[in-house]
Each structure stands twice: as C-alpha cells, then as structure tokens.
Design an enzyme around this catalytic site. Structure first.
Site, PDB file in Angstrom:
ATOM      1  N   LEU A 154       0.848  -1.203   0.000  1.00 17.89           N
ATOM      2  CA  LEU A 154       0.000   0.000   0.000  1.00 17.89           C
ATOM      3  C   LEU A 154       0.878   1.247   0.000  1.00 17.89           C
ATOM      4  O   LEU A 154       1.704   1.430   0.893  1.00 17.89           O
ATOM      5  CB  LEU A 154      -0.902   0.014   1.238  1.00 17.89           C
ATOM      6  CG  LEU A 154      -1.782  -1.222   1.444  1.00 17.89           C
ATOM      7  CD1 LEU A 154      -2.752  -0.979   2.591  1.00 17.89           C
ATOM      8  CD2 LEU A 154      -2.522  -1.596   0.170  1.00 17.89           C
ATOM      9  N   ARG A 191       3.073  15.000   6.093  1.00 18.29           N
ATOM     10  CA  ARG A 191       4.064  15.463   7.073  1.00 18.29           C
ATOM     11  C   ARG A 191       5.491  15.516   6.531  1.00 18.29           C
ATOM     12  O   ARG A 191       6.388  16.053   7.160  1.00 18.29           O
ATOM     13  CB  ARG A 191       4.005  14.581   8.336  1.00 18.29           C
ATOM     14  CG  ARG A 191       2.855  14.970   9.250  1.00 18.29           C
ATOM     15  CD  ARG A 191       2.713  14.012  10.404  1.00 18.29           C
ATOM     16  NE  ARG A 191       2.064  12.765   9.985  1.00 18.29           N
ATOM     17  CZ  ARG A 191       1.994  11.668  10.747  1.00 18.29           C
ATOM     18  NH1 ARG A 191       2.540  11.665  11.948  1.00 18.29           N
ATOM     19  NH2 ARG A 191       1.384  10.592  10.306  1.00 18.29           N
ATOM     20  N   GLN A 195      -5.397   3.736  -6.743  1.00 12.65           N
ATOM     21  CA  GLN A 195      -6.515   3.995  -5.832  1.00 12.65           C
ATOM     22  C   GLN A 195      -6.797   5.493  -5.964  1.00 12.65           C
ATOM     23  O   GLN A 195      -6.019   6.320  -5.502  1.00 12.65           O
ATOM     24  CB  GLN A 195      -6.120   3.648  -4.389  1.00 12.65           C
ATOM     25  CG  GLN A 195      -7.262   3.820  -3.408  1.00 12.65           C
ATOM     26  CD  GLN A 195      -6.791   3.799  -1.960  1.00 12.65           C
ATOM     27  OE1 GLN A 195      -5.639   4.106  -1.660  1.00 12.65           O
ATOM     28  NE2 GLN A 195      -7.700   3.458  -1.059  1.00 12.65           N
ATOM     29  N   THR A 246      -7.288   1.948   4.293  1.00  8.50           N
ATOM     30  CA  THR A 246      -6.418   0.812   3.960  1.00  8.50           C
ATOM     31  C   THR A 246      -7.220  -0.368   3.417  1.00  8.50           C
ATOM     32  O   THR A 246      -6.741  -1.099   2.549  1.00  8.50           O
ATOM     33  CB  THR A 246      -5.596   0.382   5.187  1.00  8.50           C
ATOM     34  OG1 THR A 246      -6.488   0.287   6.324  1.00  8.50           O
ATOM     35  CG2 THR A 246      -4.500   1.372   5.506  1.00  8.50           C
ATOM     36  N   ASN A 284      -0.319  -2.995  16.008  1.00  5.48           N
ATOM     37  CA  ASN A 284      -0.479  -3.574  14.675  1.00  5.48           C
ATOM     38  C   ASN A 284       0.531  -2.917  13.746  1.00  5.48           C
ATOM     39  O   ASN A 284       0.534  -1.700  13.586  1.00  5.48           O
ATOM     40  CB  ASN A 284      -1.907  -3.285  14.190  1.00  5.48           C
ATOM     41  CG  ASN A 284      -2.078  -3.599  12.708  1.00  5.48           C
ATOM     42  OD1 ASN A 284      -1.414  -4.480  12.183  1.00  5.48           O
ATOM     43  ND2 ASN A 284      -2.977  -2.880  12.058  1.00  5.48           N
ATOM     44  N   ASN A 295      53.927   8.828 -17.777  1.00  8.52           N
ATOM     45  CA  ASN A 295      53.957   9.820 -16.707  1.00  8.52           C
ATOM     46  C   ASN A 295      53.414  11.137 -17.233  1.00  8.52           C
ATOM     47  O   ASN A 295      53.903  11.653 -18.239  1.00  8.52           O
ATOM     48  CB  ASN A 295      55.385  10.026 -16.189  1.00  8.52           C
ATOM     49  CG  ASN A 295      55.362  10.850 -14.910  1.00  8.52           C
ATOM     50  OD1 ASN A 295      55.066  10.343 -13.844  1.00  8.52           O
ATOM     51  ND2 ASN A 295      55.634  12.143 -15.041  1.00  8.52           N
ATOM     52  N   TYR A 339      37.869  20.268 -25.515  1.00  8.38           N
ATOM     53  CA  TYR A 339      36.626  20.906 -25.938  1.00  8.38           C
ATOM     54  C   TYR A 339      36.958  22.205 -26.642  1.00  8.38           C
ATOM     55  O   TYR A 339      37.642  23.063 -26.083  1.00  8.38           O
ATOM     56  CB  TYR A 339      35.782  21.170 -24.683  1.00  8.38           C
ATOM     57  CG  TYR A 339      34.409  21.731 -24.944  1.00  8.38           C
ATOM     58  CD1 TYR A 339      33.573  21.178 -25.894  1.00  8.38           C
ATOM     59  CD2 TYR A 339      33.948  22.816 -24.196  1.00  8.38           C
ATOM     60  CE1 TYR A 339      32.304  21.699 -26.112  1.00  8.38           C
ATOM     61  CE2 TYR A 339      32.685  23.327 -24.394  1.00  8.38           C
ATOM     62  CZ  TYR A 339      31.863  22.768 -25.362  1.00  8.38           C
ATOM     63  OH  TYR A 339      30.611  23.275 -25.568  1.00  8.38           O
TER      64      TYR A 339
HETATM   65  C1  UD1 Z   1      -2.457   1.857   9.877  1.00  4.11           C
HETATM   66  C2  UD1 Z   1      -3.322   0.831  10.611  1.00  4.11           C
HETATM   67  C3  UD1 Z   1      -2.865   0.771  12.071  1.00  4.11           C
HETATM   68  C4  UD1 Z   1      -1.413   0.426  12.142  1.00  4.11           C
HETATM   69  C5  UD1 Z   1      -0.578   1.394  11.324  1.00  4.11           C
HETATM   70  C6  UD1 Z   1       0.833   0.911  11.242  1.00  4.11           C
HETATM   71  C7  UD1 Z   1      -5.495   0.892   9.519  1.00  4.11           C
HETATM   72  C8  UD1 Z   1      -6.896   1.369   9.594  1.00  4.11           C
HETATM   73  N1  UD1 Z   1      -4.699   1.237  10.525  1.00  4.11           N
HETATM   74  O1  UD1 Z   1      -2.738   3.108  10.459  1.00  4.11           O
HETATM   75  O2  UD1 Z   1      -3.617  -0.189  12.767  1.00  4.11           O
HETATM   76  O3  UD1 Z   1      -0.961   0.448  13.482  1.00  4.11           O
HETATM   77  O4  UD1 Z   1      -1.094   1.484   9.982  1.00  4.11           O
HETATM   78  O5  UD1 Z   1       1.644   1.842  10.588  1.00  4.11           O
HETATM   79  O6  UD1 Z   1      -5.132   0.197   8.576  1.00  4.11           O
HETATM   80  N2  UD1 Z   1      -2.880   3.780   2.377  1.00  4.11           N
HETATM   81  C9  UD1 Z   1      -3.358   3.639   1.096  1.00  4.11           C
HETATM   82  N3  UD1 Z   1      -4.632   4.018   0.816  1.00  4.11           N
HETATM   83  C10 UD1 Z   1      -5.464   4.521   1.755  1.00  4.11           C
HETATM   84  C11 UD1 Z   1      -4.967   4.666   3.083  1.00  4.11           C
HETATM   85  C12 UD1 Z   1      -3.679   4.279   3.359  1.00  4.11           C
HETATM   86  O7  UD1 Z   1      -2.641   3.194   0.215  1.00  4.11           O
HETATM   87  O8  UD1 Z   1      -6.603   4.828   1.411  1.00  4.11           O
HETATM   88  C13 UD1 Z   1      -1.516   3.371   2.678  1.00  4.11           C
HETATM   89  C14 UD1 Z   1      -0.619   4.530   3.067  1.00  4.11           C
HETATM   90  O9  UD1 Z   1       0.055   5.048   1.951  1.00  4.11           O
HETATM   91  C15 UD1 Z   1       0.330   3.872   4.049  1.00  4.11           C
HETATM   92  C16 UD1 Z   1      -0.467   2.752   4.655  1.00  4.11           C
HETATM   93  O10 UD1 Z   1      -1.533   2.513   3.781  1.00  4.11           O
HETATM   94  O11 UD1 Z   1       1.449   3.291   3.392  1.00  4.11           O
HETATM   95  C17 UD1 Z   1      -0.956   3.101   6.045  1.00  4.11           C
HETATM   96  O12 UD1 Z   1      -1.811   4.208   5.967  1.00  4.11           O
HETATM   97  P1  UD1 Z   1      -1.920   5.235   7.134  1.00  4.11           P
HETATM   98  O13 UD1 Z   1      -2.993   6.179   6.808  1.00  4.11           O
HETATM   99  O14 UD1 Z   1      -0.588   5.765   7.481  1.00  4.11           O
HETATM  100  O15 UD1 Z   1      -2.450   4.285   8.305  1.00  4.11           O
HETATM  101  P2  UD1 Z   1      -2.284   4.536   9.825  1.00  4.11           P
HETATM  102  O16 UD1 Z   1      -3.257   5.528  10.271  1.00  4.11           O
HETATM  103  O17 UD1 Z   1      -0.859   4.770  10.132  1.00  4.11           O
END
Ligand code: UD1
Ligand code: CA
Length: 492
Positions: free
Chosen positions: A11, A18, A78, A84, A175, A382, A392
């Site tokens: 993902l 940030r 996406q 996620t 997680n 040498n 050039y």
């Molecule tokens: C997520 C987990 C959390 C975990 C944490 C670990 C969920 C709901 N929560 O939270 O339990 O502890 O990761 O780092 O899954 N992404 C997409 N598409 C989306 C949303 C996210 O591709 O629509 C990708 C982001 O680019 C990223 C990853 O998924 O690489 C995590 O997304 P992020 O929004 O950072 O999740 P967290 O809130 O950190």
C-alpha cells in the site's frame, strides 16, 4: 519451505503530508533506495505469484519510478484514499481470482525484511490461520492500532488510536499493518467493511475482527525487532530509520570481514558490494552499484557512486561517479573521477586531478593538478604536473591518445584531437597541437629571452631593483666582470 503467496500487496497511495515535500513520500530515499523500493524488495523475498503496488498521491511519479526499479510489479491506482481496506480492495480487483495466501505490507516501512515476511507466512500456514498480523511491543505505542487479546491471548481485533478508549490506549502491542491473509477470508472481510469509525474510512484492520467473529483462525506473529515495523511519516523518522538501516548494513559487512573504522560517519547503500579485508575509513559514502574488492581501502572522506575499486587499491579523499579504479591503484587526495574514468592496475590519480571518460593504462601516473578528458593513456606513462587535455573547442569534444611510456612534461596543453606516440616526450609548458611521433621530443613554446637590467631601468627605486643591484654588485665583486651568456634560453 515457505509457501509461495498468491499475491503480495504494497500500500503506497497515501499522501505523506508530514514530509512537506513535492516528492511523494514513498519516493524519499534511505540506504540508496526509495521507501517503496525497499518495500518491494522485501515482498519479492516471498516470490509471490503477483506483486501489486497501490498508488494514489503522486501516482505518475511513483509509477514511473516503479517502471525503472521494479518493472515486474502490477501498479494499481486507488483514486481516492478511502482507507487501507479500500486500498486492498482496489488491488484485488486488479488481480486475477486469487487463491491461497495474500500478504499486505506498506510502502513506507523500509526496514522490514523478506525474512520477517517469511516468518509471518510460515506462522500463518503452520497455524492454519485465516489472518495473521505482524505485531510488535513498543514503549511508546501512540498513533498505532492496538492489538486486543482475550484472556487466553487469542486475538479479538485491532482498535485504531483514534477509536481507542483510555484503557485500550495503554496496550503496548501494536499492529504493524503487515498481514498474511487467506485470500477468501480477506475478500469476505473486505466486502463487509463499514466506515463507522472515527476517521470515516474503510479500515483493513476490521477484517481481523470479522474473521474472528466468523470463527476463522486469527493469529499474530510478534517480532522482537520493532524497527522492522516502523513507518516513515516525517523527515525526522526518515533520518532515524536511515541511520538504523545504515548500522544494520555496516554490521552485516563487519561480520563478513570488512573493517569500518567509524560506523557513525560511514554510509553504505544496501546495493553496495564489499570484499574481505576492505577498510572503510571515517567519512566514506558508498552509493549505488559501487563494488570494493578484497583488501582495498577507501577514505577518509570519499564518496563513490556506481564505482568499482579493485583489490588492494587505496582511495583517499576522492569524489568519484561511475568510475573504474583498478587493483592496487592509488587515488587521491582531492581527486575527482567522473563517468567513464577507468584506471588500470597500479595506476595513480593524485592530488587535484580530474579525469573524465578516459582510460589510464597500467602503472601510468597522473600525480598532480591535471585535467584529463576523452583521452586514452597507455601503460607506463607519466603525466607531468598541471597537464591539461584541451578536449573541448567550444563546439565538440575531441579525443587524445597518449602512447605507452610517453612522458608528458609539466604544464603541457594537449589540444585535441592529438596523438602523442609511444615513448615520446613533450617539453614542459608546451602547447601540443600536432601529433608527436613515437620517440620524439615535442617542444612547442617560445624560447626564453632575458632582457638584462630591465628591472633596474624600469622599476628603479623598488625593493626588487635594489635586490637586483646588490646581486649584481656581489657578482661583479666575485667574478670580476660580466660574461656574455650563450646558453640555452638567453639571447645576447
Ligand atoms: C495503519 C493501521 C494501524 C497500524 C498502522 C501501522 C489501519 C486502519 N490502521 O494506520 O492499525 O498500526 O497502519 O503503521 O489500517 N494507504 C493507502 N490508501 C489509503 C490509506 C492508506 O494506500 O486509502 C496506505 C498509506 O500510503 C500507508 C499505509 O496505507 O502506506 C498506512 O496508511 P496510514 O494512513 O498511514 O495508516 P495509519 O493511520 O498509520
Ligand atoms: Ca502511517
């Protein structure tokens, strides 16, 4: 043997606000690779039948990058980041009907290794689970989803920080966001997700509780190496993970027989290859496809990108890009080797020397203050101090050929295209515009002419004139008279 997953899904659609960057977060680099390339490399360690990367923000840049570094992956878009769970659904829609294990990882968790993913899959298959979550225990779990367990330690589900009560927030097992799923359990769970949560998103984490409710086996693989679960959200974390990754890379090389004098100031990309008894002195950066062979020493203070360094070579205070340094060569200090610089065995490129697109033959020396561009230098040559290849003419670059055992005098300008034959010499200060036959001495400069008494006449009253007068008086005193010179360079 680890079961071969039907798919691995990375993902990487999130924005990464940030980072405060025009560059998508997953393209930021550490250890010589982008974040997403680290994730792909770890997933490739599982040899999955399909490897999909879900992209969204900065998709064009990320897609182009993946086309270069991982051409085999399936890129899935996406459009809107609805969570996620939604991201994984997008991936599954773009993969043929999967059967077996599906692994999900993140594009921003760069220290995760293929070994850890294999352990996760092994645990998943050994326990016959529907879902297995990679978890870790953190001193500061703030921000992460927490792992809820029942009294027997069984996994109940995952609760996001933003949805967590004060009691749940005290749980330190987090997680990682990395999972092994049974494909059917994953599909069934995704179909039943809702946005009924604090962020109004489709949470992949909810698949865990759904699987538990359905009586599918839910388990966790808890890693003791929390670094492997750490994500990058800002540049401070990028630097912290970069330092840790670098330490791991150096630790691996030290265990393989490399001496790293100062790990704190030595940076080695994950793609670099080092031989036994290589010594890396403080302030060394080795990047890209750089390879250093047995017994070579690099540093202090050298940066090599996509270079090869032969066995036993010494490279000191050097900046080199796409250069080949042969065995037992001596390079530096303060040497700049540009793309296409090739030094054969025992060649030397010394202080304040720049070499570009040129070969320097075996045992040949360019010791001081020279520019060599688009040249072929034979063996045993040498090159005198301050020699410049004038390659050039303002329009085009031309080649220079210097034969074996030639001796190029100090401060020679070699105006290309030009050939200096085998064994030929050039006189110091020459501007060589015509080919020099083998064995010839080329003299291409004005002969010296001394205008006697010029300073006393034209600069009368200066310290120089007084010094000259004193010298002349001393000379006449000693030598009783002035001799008319006929030697080389004087013109009576
Ligand atoms: C997520 C987990 C959390 C975990 C944490 C670990 C969920 C709901 N929560 O939270 O339990 O502890 O990761 O780092 O899954 N992404 C997409 N598409 C989306 C949303 C996210 O591709 O629509 C990708 C982001 O680019 C990223 C990853 O998924 O690489 C995590 O997304 P992020 O929004 O950072 O999740 P967290 O809130 O950190
Ligand atoms: Ca995150």
């Amino acid at each position: 043997m680890t079961v071969r997953p039907a798919a691995a899904v990375v993902l990487a659609a999130g924005e990464g606000t940030r980072m405060k960057s025009a560059v998508p977060k997953v393209l930021h680099e550490l250890g010589g690779r982008s974040l997403v390339a680290h994730a792909v490399a770890a997933a490739q360690g599982l040899d999955p039948a399909h490897l999909a990367v879900v992209v969204g923000h900065g998709r064009d840049q990320v897609r182009a990058h993946l086309g270069r570094v991982a051409p085999g992956v399936t890129v899935v878009v996406q459009d809107r980041q609805l969570g996620t769970g939604h991201a994984v659904s997008c991936a599954l829609e773009n993969l043929p009907g999967l059967d077996g294990v599906v692994v999900v990882t993140y594009g921003d968790v760069p220290l995760l290794t293929g070994d850890t993913l294999r352990d996760l899959v092994d645990r998943h298959t050994a326990d016959g689970n529907g879902v297995t979550v990679l978890t870790a225990e953190l001193d500061d779990p703030a921000g992460y989803g927490r792992v809820l367990r029942d009294a027997d330690g069984g996994i109940l589900g995952i609760v996001e920080q933003k949805d967590a009560s004060a009691t749940v927030q005290r749980i330190r097992e987090i997680n990682s966001g990395i999972y092994a799923f049974d494909a059917r359990v994953l599909r069934d769970g995704l179909a039943r997700l809702t946005t009924d949560n604090a962020q109004g998103e489709l949470y992949l984490t909810d698949v865990v509780a759904i699987a538990r409710t359905d009586g599918r086996g839910v388990g966790a693989h808890r890693t003791g190496d929390a670094w492997q679960t750490q994500g990058v959200n800002d540049r401070t974390q990028l630097a912290a993970l970069g330092r840790e990754l670098n330490w791991r890379v150096l630790d691996g090389w030290m265990r393989a027989g490399v001496s790293v004098i100062d790990p704190a100031t030595t940076w080695v990309d994950v793609t670099v290859q080092l031989g036994r008894d290589v010594v890396l002195r403080p302030g060394v950066q080795l990047h890209g496809s750089t390879r250093v062979d047995d017994g070579a020493e690099v540093g202090p203070d050298s940066t090599l990108t996509d270079c090869s360094v032969g066995a036993g070579a010494h490279v000191v205070r050097t900046h080199a890009v796409d250069a080949e340094i042969g065995p037992e060569c001596a390079v530096g200090p303060f040497t700049y080797l540009r793309p296409g610089a090739r030094l054969a065995r025992r060649a030397k490129a010394g202080a304040f020397v720049e070499i570009k697109a040129s070969s320097v033959g075996e045992g040949s020396k360019v010791p001081h203050l020279s520019y060599i561009g688009d040249a072929e230098i034979g063996t045993g040559v040498n090159i005198g101090a301050a020699t410049v290849v004038v390659n050039y003419d303002g329009v085009a670059k031309h080649r220079t050929i210097i034969g074996d055992h030639a001796f190029v005098g100090c401060d020679t300008m070699l105006v290309a295209p030009v050939t200096v034959g085998d064994g030929a010499h050039t006189a110091a200060g020459s501007v060589i515009t015509d080919d020099v036959p083998p064995g010839a001495m080329a003299v291409a400069r004005e002969r010296q002419r001394n205008v006697e008494g010029w300073v006393e006449r034209k600069r009368a009253g200066t310290a120089a004139a007084e010094a000259a007068a004193r010298a002349r008086e001393g000379q006449t005193g000693e030598e009783h008279g002035v001799t008319a010179g006929g030697g080389e360079g004087s013109q009576p």
